[in-house]
Design an enzyme around this catalytic site. Structure first.
Site, PDB file in Angstrom:
ATOM      1  N   ASP A 135       1.005  -1.187  -0.035  1.00  0.00           N
ATOM      2  CA  ASP A 135       0.038  -0.072  -0.033  1.00  0.00           C
ATOM      3  C   ASP A 135       0.926   1.232   0.046  1.00  0.00           C
ATOM      4  O   ASP A 135       2.197   1.072   0.374  1.00  0.00           O
ATOM      5  CB  ASP A 135      -0.869  -0.161   1.297  1.00  0.00           C
ATOM      6  CG  ASP A 135      -1.594   1.121   1.263  1.00  0.00           C
ATOM      7  OD1 ASP A 135      -2.330   1.636   0.417  1.00  0.00           O
ATOM      8  OD2 ASP A 135      -1.779   1.639   2.750  1.00  0.00           O
TER       9      ASP A 135
ATOM     10  N   ASP B  52      -0.166   5.138   0.974  1.00  0.00           N
ATOM     11  CA  ASP B  52      -0.604   6.001   1.999  1.00  0.00           C
ATOM     12  C   ASP B  52      -0.422   5.430   3.263  1.00  0.00           C
ATOM     13  O   ASP B  52      -1.002   4.349   3.816  1.00  0.00           O
ATOM     14  CB  ASP B  52      -1.938   6.672   1.736  1.00  0.00           C
ATOM     15  CG  ASP B  52      -1.988   7.504   0.736  1.00  0.00           C
ATOM     16  OD1 ASP B  52      -1.087   8.364   0.369  1.00  0.00           O
ATOM     17  OD2 ASP B  52      -2.952   7.243  -0.067  1.00  0.00           O
TER      18      ASP B  52
END
Length: 297
Positions: free
Chosen positions: A88, A90
């Site tokens: 991922d 963020d």
């Protein structure tokens, strides 16, 4: 020994007394515990063991350490090194939520961040929440993207994680519910082979308030993990997935080593492995890499 418990602390924070406490805890519940192997002095060590399931060993050691800021990951020794990394972006590879920071350029960061928090904790449908947040940015000049990027900071250990895995033959992919404007730049800066994310639509130099469909969300992250593993000709047991939000949970649970990284409560509770106190270097230690061999430092 057929299993290993990896202990990782903030640099300089792993004492021999903590290792001994963990070793004693395993022995108390019937495990055969071997000699600790330091992966990085006063930071990370492997404790080999046999005769106990990984989750039992981890729980016993966690109880013995009694709240000390030490991350623990127990697993089988076979297949520790992974051949595919799915990460991922963020709050995982970068320290911020880029959409929240972009909203700050429009003066509505608090409004957007409140929706983000609920979506990342699984309280809202990710796709609907993304459409709502992007809709509130309608009319914002695209130059706000550049200003947001200028303030984006990499998570400690991000470069080492990707560079070391790449140097050892792993494929590294950034898979985000965020936006290509940011994922492309992060991928290039950190060294990911590829990036997959969403596209903000713009017209005449301003955001339209829409995101291109279909939206890359929870299901798409899992599908990307499976597709890339198939392309590499490997099973999911040879993959590593890391993230912090509810939209990461399916890929985290499916991966051979799925890590909830400083994650939302719903994710931390459901993930097999979690990193709560240290940085992304912990994912390398969990694979048995020694600190002296890290690339990208």
């Amino acid at each position: 020994m057929d299993h290993v418990l990896t202990l990782v602390a903030p640099r300089g924070g792993l004492a021999t007394t903590a290792l001994q406490a963990a070793r004693d805890a395993l022995a108390t519940i019937g495990a055969t515990a071997g000699t600790p192997d330091w992966l990085s002095a006063d930071e990370a060590a492997d404790l080999p063991f046999a005769g106990l399931a990984a989750d039992q060993a981890e729980a016993a050691a966690r109880a013995a350490l009694d709240g000390q800021p030490i991350d623990l990951i127990a697993q089988a020794t076979t297949g520790r090194r992974k051949r595919l990394l799915i990460a991922d972006m963020d709050s995982t590879i970068v320290t911020s939520e880029t959409l929240d920071e972009l909203a700050g350029q429009a003066g509505i960061k608090d409004q957007i961040a409140a929706i983000t928090k609920r979506a990342m904790n699984g309280e809202l449908n990710f796709e609907d929440a993304l459409r709502e947040r992007v809709g509130r940015l309608k009319g914002l000049g695209v130059d706000a993207l550049d200003r947001t990027w200028a303030e984006t900071v990499l998570m400690p250990g991000a470069r080492e994680l990707v560079a070391t895995m790449r140097a050892n033959g792993a494929r590294c992919a950034l898979v985000s519910g965020g936006f290509t404007f940011f994922t492309g730049r992060v991928a290039a800066l950190v060294g990911f082979h590829e990036h997959h994310s969403n596209t903000l639509l713009e017209e005449d130099g301003r955001l339209t308030g829409h995101v291109a469909e279909p939206i890359l969300g929870r299901n798409a992250k899992l599908a990307t993990l499976k597709r890339l593993a198939a392309e590499e000709g490997i099973g999911l047991d040879a993959t590593l997935a890391v993230g912090d939000g509810a939209n990461d949970l399916d890929m985290i649970q499916a991966a051979g080593l799925g890590v909830a990284y400083h994650a939302k409560p719903v994710v931390a509770a459901a993930a097999r492995a979690r990193v709560e106190h240290t940085d992304l270097r912990a994912l390398l230690f969990a694979q048995g890499y020694r600190g002296a061999a890290f690339a990208g430092v």
